[in-house]
Design an enzyme around this catalytic site. Sequence first.
Site, PDB file in Angstrom:
ATOM      1  N   SER A  67      40.529  44.598  41.059  1.00 14.92           N
ATOM      2  CA  SER A  67      39.549  45.388  40.323  1.00 14.92           C
ATOM      3  C   SER A  67      38.173  44.747  40.372  1.00 14.92           C
ATOM      4  CB  SER A  67      39.987  45.544  38.860  1.00 14.92           C
ATOM      5  OG  SER A  67      38.987  46.195  38.105  1.00 14.92           O
ATOM      6  N   ASP A  68      37.160  45.563  40.631  1.00 16.03           N
ATOM      7  CA  ASP A  68      35.774  45.121  40.504  1.00 16.03           C
ATOM      8  C   ASP A  68      35.467  44.797  39.052  1.00 16.03           C
ATOM      9  OD1 ASP A  68      34.783  45.018  43.036  1.00 16.03           O
ATOM     10  OD2 ASP A  68      34.150  47.109  43.085  1.00 16.03           O
ATOM     11  N   LYS A  69      34.556  43.870  38.860  1.00 11.50           N
ATOM     12  CA  LYS A  69      34.159  43.525  37.491  1.00 11.50           C
ATOM     13  C   LYS A  69      33.067  44.456  36.976  1.00 11.50           C
ATOM     14  CE  LYS A  69      31.327  40.094  36.686  1.00 11.50           C
ATOM     15  NZ  LYS A  69      30.251  40.704  35.877  1.00 11.50           N
ATOM     16  N   THR A 310      40.043  48.927  43.658  1.00 12.07           N
ATOM     17  CA  THR A 310      38.985  49.764  43.104  1.00 12.07           C
ATOM     18  C   THR A 310      37.664  49.404  43.764  1.00 12.07           C
ATOM     19  OG1 THR A 310      38.427  48.253  41.298  1.00 12.07           O
ATOM     20  CG2 THR A 310      40.206  49.829  40.904  1.00 12.07           C
TER      21      THR A 310
END
Length: 596
Positions: A67-69, A310
Amino acid sequence: MALFRGHGMVETLRFALVLCVASIPVAMPTVLSVTLAVGAERLARRRAVVTRLAAIEELAGIDILCSDKTGTLTQNRLSLGRPFCVPGCAVDHLIHCAALASREEDRDPIDEAVLVAAAADPPVESRRLEAFQPFDPVRKRTEATLVESGARRFRVSKGAPQVLLAMAANAVAVQADVTRAVEGFAARGYRSLAVAEAEGDQPWHLLGVLPLFDPPRDDSKTTLEELRQLGIATKLITGDQVAIAREMAGQLGLGAEILLAESLEDLSAGPFHDPGERIERADGFAQVFPEHKYRIVELLQRRGHLVGMTGDGVNDAPALKRADAGIAVSGATDAARSAADIVLLSPGLSVVVEAIRESRRIFQRMHHYAVYRIAETIRVLVFMTVSILVFDFYPLSALMIVLLALLNDGAILSIAYDRTRWSPRPVRWQMPVVLGVATALGLAGVVATFGLLWLAEVVFAQPRELIQTPPLSQALGGGTSDRVRGPYGGALLVCAAGPAAAAGGGRHPAAGHPAGRERHLHGPDRLGVGPAGVGLLAGVVPGGGSGEATGLPAVRPTADPAAQPQGDLSSTLSAAGGVPEGLMIGLSAALIGLPY
């Protein structure tokens, strides 16, 4: 065997051909496509649009989510903190230069935060923008070239501190202070944005560092915990520094094992170095470039994982395409959406949790259909083979087999609306389990159907023309009674139960439930699924039984079948020859209720 017993060659070949064709799951592509399409529609209601139907099956099996932050786990609403300035630079000048290296029309969150902080500065009318280079994930900085009225030409840039330090002429003098400031900001979860300027074509001069804070979303920690309960490990991916990633991971409840993306390609550990093992143990990755995302997904897949990724940018498209389930988050670019398998319409990861649960329900429906279809094929083939070998008799005619295939495959389309529970762990196709369960159920069906045939042939010595009806009823009903739901239930059960059921109408005589009413029966009432249950009661209790014992109106057969009320099953039993025939039809109806 048929030829040895004197059967005709043409008749034998025709029957074998019909049996083989009926055993082929011709409806499987249709059933699976309908199931996935209905599931995609339900996911769309949860604001997760599926661009590739097969991705639903893969989403149900992912065990790692990268997941991207920024924007996914955080709010993507940056605020400016107290900056750090090198000696000789004022705070106002630092913010002013950062604003000159920003562009409002780009709608970038970093630019917006800087422009808001510099809003009090009056614009300089004599200044003209000559060139502007927007942020690039590879260069990690923006640059603007400006010209003032006095022919003064200068450049300003803002971006990652390590990038601007490598360009600055005063890096040696300020590097220790800048590094200390960046680490201090990172320890508090702040992102660092360095600012530099240069006169004309002169070397760059670092001015200072701006701290930017992007708070985590309110639901991010809860969402990650729900993913953990679903058996999915979440790995944080960010372009920020290790200290920032570690601080954010701590706030979100992730582990503190954060790796530099550059270390994934480090071969200094020797020829037996396996970066996939390090990635598997890591909780997140910092200072990630787009090519690193692709590499992370690839290495995890080599380790046997199903990976979800993502992303929202153009450079995320290769990683989204490579992932087993590429997920474009809300606000993603067109390139990211076209490469993704699932497009989220709501911000955050909470939609992903609902999408995973729904995809696992869909997978269960597909799994149930596979077990059912294999079991039914085994049941028909083995039952027909054993019946021919033992009794030298075709219990189902060629027309009945075709009817069996059509009605079962048509009714099973309703499995797309079947009630299932999502699995708490990732699900994958386990063919040994599927084949084992289907074989056990198919053989159990053979025992039930062959037992019915044995009772009719040996115990009651019924004519073979009559015997062919109960096996068909049991074969059809066994496949549809537990699968049919909703508006199809009553009508299909009447068809499945054969002529005996059709005589009874489409309503449960005791409870008065309409045939189309959604209803799942258990216990004693199960024998009343459709009117076929009346056959069992009337067959077991001579004369139809009493209303107190069966819950049905007491109907006594008379010598004249024409005197019976129209639509009553007792008239059918009397016309069929009495109690033995009624018992056979009743046993057929009882076997319909067996839980396949």
